[in-house]
Design a protein around this motif. Sequence first.
Motif, PDB file in Angstrom:
ATOM      1  N   UNK A   1       1.373   3.989  -1.646  1.00  0.00           N
ATOM      2  CA  UNK A   1       0.079   3.668  -1.021  1.00  0.00           C
ATOM      3  C   UNK A   1       0.165   2.478  -0.063  1.00  0.00           C
ATOM      4  N   UNK A   2       1.011   1.523  -0.396  1.00  0.00           N
ATOM      5  CA  UNK A   2       1.158   0.347   0.457  1.00  0.00           C
ATOM      6  C   UNK A   2       1.846   0.700   1.773  1.00  0.00           C
ATOM      7  N   UNK A   3       2.730   1.685   1.742  1.00  0.00           N
ATOM      8  CA  UNK A   3       3.432   2.115   2.957  1.00  0.00           C
ATOM      9  C   UNK A   3       2.490   2.742   3.972  1.00  0.00           C
ATOM     10  N   UNK A   4       1.373   3.280   3.518  1.00  0.00           N
ATOM     11  CA  UNK A   4       0.404   3.867   4.442  1.00  0.00           C
ATOM     12  C   UNK A   4      -0.295   2.782   5.254  1.00  0.00           C
ATOM     13  N   UNK A   5      -0.327   1.570   4.698  1.00  0.00           N
ATOM     14  CA  UNK A   5      -0.990   0.451   5.359  1.00  0.00           C
ATOM     15  C   UNK A   5       0.025  -0.389   6.151  1.00  0.00           C
ATOM     16  N   UNK A   6       1.207  -0.602   5.564  1.00  0.00           N
ATOM     17  CA  UNK A   6       2.219  -1.474   6.164  1.00  0.00           C
ATOM     18  C   UNK A   6       3.420  -0.639   6.584  1.00  0.00           C
ATOM     19  N   UNK A   7       3.605  -0.470   7.888  1.00  0.00           N
ATOM     20  CA  UNK A   7       4.745   0.353   8.346  1.00  0.00           C
ATOM     21  C   UNK A   7       6.057  -0.436   8.294  1.00  0.00           C
TER      22      UNK A   7
END
Length: 183
Positions: free
Chosen positions: A54-60
Amino acid sequence: MSALSSSLVFLIQILGSLYIMAVLLRFILQLVRADFYNPISQAIVKITAPLLNPLRKIIPGVGGMDIASLVLALALQIGLIYALYMLQGFALAAIPFPTVLFLSLRELAVEVLNIYMFSLIVIAIASWVAAGSYNPGLMLLHQITEPLSSRIRKIIPPVGGLDFSLMVLVLIIITLKNFIAAL
């Protein structure tokens, strides 16, 4: 502190540190482009995926680096420090955030250095005991440490079949850990 709360602090510290280490390992494995078909790599991916995806969707990612895993490791370390202080009876307001941030960054740096140092020690021992054998764990450790070892080998080539790059790296890591501890 009672024995029960002391045991709880110990348990939370160990479990939190192990999960943070898994997140840092995932970052390192992606950074060195390790074999993700390795069963140990697959286990690390499965363990870290619930919080990291889920964090990867926000932080590339940036330049092949998984920034989301670093942010997750930092957030988990900050949360772990606050949780440990609370369990020891400190009020959250008594602990300034800049201090916790500095302690978290320092702890993460030491953890990365520990990962590399223990990887190098295991590789050195395995080279004496089981030279040339295939083991998924050893292959992963070689993939993690080889980018650094190869740079040292360019400066100090193997002499008479002896590779001193591992020893030099361990000395550099110990020096860095001592420097970080002095901060």
